[in-house]
Design an enzyme around this catalytic site. Structure first.
Site, PDB file in Angstrom:
ATOM      1  N   ILE A 207       0.822  -1.213   0.000  1.00 59.34           N
ATOM      2  CA  ILE A 207       0.000   0.000   0.000  1.00 59.34           C
ATOM      3  C   ILE A 207       0.857   1.265   0.000  1.00 59.34           C
ATOM      4  O   ILE A 207       0.372   2.346  -0.320  1.00 59.34           O
ATOM      5  CB  ILE A 207      -0.976   0.021   1.196  1.00 59.34           C
ATOM      6  CG1 ILE A 207      -0.224   0.165   2.514  1.00 59.34           C
ATOM      7  CG2 ILE A 207      -1.843  -1.217   1.205  1.00 59.34           C
ATOM      8  CD1 ILE A 207      -1.114   0.519   3.677  1.00 59.34           C
ATOM      9  N   GLU A 208       2.135   1.133   0.355  1.00 59.64           N
ATOM     10  CA  GLU A 208       3.022   2.291   0.324  1.00 59.64           C
ATOM     11  C   GLU A 208       3.430   2.632  -1.113  1.00 59.64           C
ATOM     12  O   GLU A 208       3.423   3.793  -1.513  1.00 59.64           O
ATOM     13  CB  GLU A 208       4.274   2.035   1.170  1.00 59.64           C
ATOM     14  CG  GLU A 208       4.066   2.212   2.665  1.00 59.64           C
ATOM     15  CD  GLU A 208       3.959   3.672   3.062  1.00 59.64           C
ATOM     16  OE1 GLU A 208       4.419   4.531   2.296  1.00 59.64           O
ATOM     17  OE2 GLU A 208       3.400   3.959   4.130  1.00 59.64           O
ATOM     18  N   SER A 209       3.795   1.616  -1.882  1.00 58.09           N
ATOM     19  CA  SER A 209       4.373   1.870  -3.207  1.00 58.09           C
ATOM     20  C   SER A 209       3.862   0.952  -4.294  1.00 58.09           C
ATOM     21  O   SER A 209       4.297   1.070  -5.448  1.00 58.09           O
ATOM     22  CB  SER A 209       5.897   1.715  -3.131  1.00 58.09           C
ATOM     23  OG  SER A 209       6.221   0.360  -2.828  1.00 58.09           O
ATOM     24  N   TYR A 309      -5.679   4.788   6.436  1.00 57.89           N
ATOM     25  CA  TYR A 309      -4.469   4.002   6.192  1.00 57.89           C
ATOM     26  C   TYR A 309      -4.615   2.563   6.687  1.00 57.89           C
ATOM     27  O   TYR A 309      -4.287   1.612   5.963  1.00 57.89           O
ATOM     28  CB  TYR A 309      -3.288   4.694   6.877  1.00 57.89           C
ATOM     29  CG  TYR A 309      -1.935   4.146   6.527  1.00 57.89           C
ATOM     30  CD1 TYR A 309      -1.346   4.428   5.297  1.00 57.89           C
ATOM     31  CD2 TYR A 309      -1.226   3.357   7.425  1.00 57.89           C
ATOM     32  CE1 TYR A 309      -0.092   3.945   4.970  1.00 57.89           C
ATOM     33  CE2 TYR A 309       0.035   2.869   7.108  1.00 57.89           C
ATOM     34  CZ  TYR A 309       0.596   3.167   5.883  1.00 57.89           C
ATOM     35  OH  TYR A 309       1.842   2.679   5.562  1.00 57.89           O
TER      36      TYR A 309
END
Length: 715
Positions: A207-209, A309
């Site tokens: 989910i970050e990148s 998040y």
């Protein structure tokens, strides 16, 4: 209006509320209540009543003001202490009534400019209701996985919304993520196990990148784990001219594992640790103190991005743990495996890729941390290559001569008066940070004249240095002084190059203007000078006499020239006018070299029409009467008749009136008031010739702006 009746009842009974609520009197004289929820409900009901009244009067701004005040008060409900069962029931009843009023009964939000505001208003109230449901009672969710040593995977309304998104609109995106997870996942899980961390943390990189090693955000976070430079440096990730270890999946995962371990020790709760990874530990601590809880789902003061998040992460983790249950196929992607070879000096990546028997693109995929087209200098570098390629690489690389393996990546620069790191960095197209790092300069504002700097210079894919001092191979450098009226497009056309190349050679930004007297560096082919002189020889000098209504633009268009060239040849300034009778010198290209491929030229067959004479036909085709008679075996004094076929050779070398040698073709733009008679008279040609050259019939009329081809005698 049952709701309004309830409102009026609550207003009338305000004294009863005051009597029922216990109060505390402190020494300062202020009254403190142990339960302020009834007072808050009273205030929001009054505001809602005002909003309904304003709506009936069509006062949209007043409606919005009252709704904003309601939202503000409701957001403070979590700070009012414990609530009784009656308070919770009353609060839930008001929530339902508020949602119904905003979505169904406030009509002014639906008209004119209020439509967009109405959508935002509905979204705000719907989003507000979700945390209210959680906040008023214990957090409600469905437990999917709660094993010891793992991050609890739970589902609630927010998580289900993200799952639905990935199954529909975001399906293609999630398929790419899933494919990368099966490529990098085994390596990530292995490293997480070394630190005794939950395997589910691997989904955090997703989910970050999107598990993209070269991901780069607007906030300048880089790599699979989206490290900021300062955080990456704290956990041992280097960044210099050659490498950015934030983009190395293995090294960045080790750093992320250490960072997450520190966050877990600080918060002792994985949801809070992950939220801190997103927004920073300080913000999570402040929210916990404000809400007096360590339950992530109760921290409603966190930014929207952080509140979403954890649901975003949980949705990805739940779906990745069992993709088939959510309608996704398990990818057949092979895990990312590689082996290391040690490179002792800076080596060209193209040479390394060739030695390993792989493409340069593949080598860069295996080593995404490399920023340049070479490995680092002055240190040993562990290069990653595909499995079973090491023996081939070592054999091929060692057979290459040493001077072809390692190529210098630097040029020397001697500081001159007036130069700074900024001007030098612009000259060589490198960053000030890299320039200072390579030369170990601490004070970037202090340079001494004569100081020698090492300039790191980028390389092209072919291995050639990309310096502002060098140009394309087979080219030579010239300096061009800009003249009045010049543009980059005209200059590029004159030197057979591109405007964007001139911009790059002279570091000109798009939209940046050039000015007379400015010197431009232009790289031209080595035979360009000869070509220019040949072009001059291949041009004919003609004198054009300006006629009434002529402009430089019209003349340039007629002769297929640029206005700038005509002004330059005749020393005409930009604001200077031309006048009838003025003589202008023009250089027009001829076609002698190409038109004499054969002695006879091109043969055409002409059918004689009524009224034709051999002289008229010869005039129309720019040849001589003798040539026509000779080509058709006609005796002097013989006549032609309608329907007769004549062979005519045009462009022949022995033609005294050939188009290429004696006559010049121009394009005349018809102006208002022009007639064929007037145009023929001005150009000393026949009307029949103009009609012939442009395939005009007697029934055709000319019109303003029409272009006519006309052959005129030179000189």
């Amino acid at each position: 209006m049952l709701f309004l009746s309830a409102q009026e009842s609550s207003i009338q009974d305000s004294s009863e509320f005051q009597n029922e609520i216990p109060v505390n009197q402190n020494g300062s004289g202020y009254v403190e209540t142990s339960n302020r929820l009834p007072l808050l409900l009273k205030d929001v009901k009054v505001l809602l009543t005002d909003a309904i009244i304003a709506d009936s009067q069509g006062d949209t701004l007043e409606v919005l003001y009252n709704l904003d005040r309601i939202y503000e008060l409701l957001s403070e409900a979590d700070q009012l202490g414990e609530k009784t069962a009656e308070d919770e029931e009353e609060f839930e009843r008001f929530e339902s009534a508020l949602l119904n009023v905003v979505t169904q009964r406030l009509f002014t939000l639906e008209i004119n400019t209020g439509s967009i505001v109405a959508v935002d208003s509905r979204q705000s109230i719907e989003e507000l209701m979700v945390p209210m449901e959680v906040e008023m009672g214990a957090s409600k969710f469905i437990v999917v996985d709660d094993r010891d040593g793992h991050i609890p995977l739970v589902r609630n309304k927010s998580v289900d919304q993200f799952i639905s998104y990935f199954q529909n609109k975001g399906r293609r995106q999630f398929e790419i993520w899933l494919d990368r997870y099966y490529q990098y996942g085994p390596m990530l899980i292995k490293i997480l196990n070394e630190y005794e961390l939950p395997e589910e943390l691997a989904y955090l990189a997703m989910i970050e990148s999107g598990l993209n090693p070269k991901a780069y955000s607007k906030a300048k976070a880089a790599g699979m784990w989206q490290f900021m430079y300062s955080t990456g440096k704290k956990y041992g990730l280097q960044r210099n001219w050659y490498i950015d270890e934030r983009r190395d999946p293995e090294k960045a995962t080790h750093a992320a594992a250490k960072f997450l371990l520190d966050l877990y020790k600080e918060f002792d709760h994985w949801y809070l640790a992950l939220a801190a990874y997103n927004s920073g530990p300080g913000r999570i601590h402040r929210a916990s103190r404000l809400h007096q809880t360590s339950d992530f789902w109760q921290l409603h003061s966190l930014p929207r991005e952080t509140r979403n998040y954890i649901p975003y992460y949980l949705a990805a983790a739940i779906m990745c743990s069992d993709p088939e249950s959510y309608g996704f196929k398990i990818p057949k992607t092979k895990p990312h495996k590689y082996e290391f070879v040690e490179i002792k000096q800076s080596a060209d990546l193209a040479v390394l890729a060739s030695s390993a028997g792989i493409s340069l693109k593949t080598l860069k995929i295996y080593n995404p941390e490399l920023r340049q087209s070479a490995t680092p200098d002055e240190v040993k570098y562990q290069l990653k290559i595909p499995l079973d390629k090491k023996d081939q690489f070592v054999s091929n690389f060692n057979s290459i001569p040493a001077d072809q393996r390692f190529a210098p990546q630097y040029v020397a620069h001697k500081v001159k008066r007036g130069e700074s790191l900024w001007t030098i960095s612009k000259k060589y197209r490198v960053s000030i940070h890299d320039l200072a790092a390579v030369n170990k300069i601490r004070n970037r504002h202090r340079l001494s004249i004569g100081q020698k700097l090492t300039i790191p210079v980028r390389r092209s894919n072919s291995g050639t240095l990309l310096s502002s001092r060098s140009g394309p191979s087979g080219h030579k450098k010239i300096l061009y002084k800009v003249k009045r009226g010049d543009t980059l497009g005209h200059i590029a056309e004159d030197y057979n190059t591109l405007a964007r190349s001139i911009r790059r050679w002279n570091k000109l930004e798009y939209g940046q203007h050039i000015f007379p007297g400015q010197k431009l560096t232009i790289w031209v082919k080595e035979d360009m000078g000869q070509l220019v002189s040949n072009n001059k020889k291949a041009s004919d000098k003609i004198v054009h006499i300006v006629k009434r209504g002529d402009t430089i633009g019209h003349i340039a268009e007629s002769y297929r020239l640029s206005s700038r060239k005509i002004m330059s040849w005749n020393n005409i300034k930009s604001k200077q006018h031309i006048y009838p009778g003025q003589k202008l010198t023009l250089w027009v290209k001829n076609n002698n070299s190409s038109s004499q491929k054969s002695k006879k030229g091109k043969k055409v067959t002409y059918t004689v029409k009524r009224g034709d004479t051999i002289g008229h036909i010869a005039d129309d085709y720019n040849t001589s009467v003798e040539n026509i008679r000779s080509s058709n075996s006609m005796k002097r004094g013989s006549y032609i008749k309608p329907g007769q076929k004549l062979a005519i050779w045009i462009g022949s070398s022995n033609s005294s009136l050939s188009k290429s040698s004696d006559n010049l073709k121009i394009y005349y733009t018809v102006k208002r008031g022009d007639t064929l008679s007037k145009i023929a008279e001005n150009h000393s040609v026949r009307i029949a010739s103009i009609m012939k050259w442009n395939k005009l019939n007697k029934s055709n009329t000319i019109f303003t702006g029409q272009k006519l081809a006309i052959w005129i005698k030179q000189g």
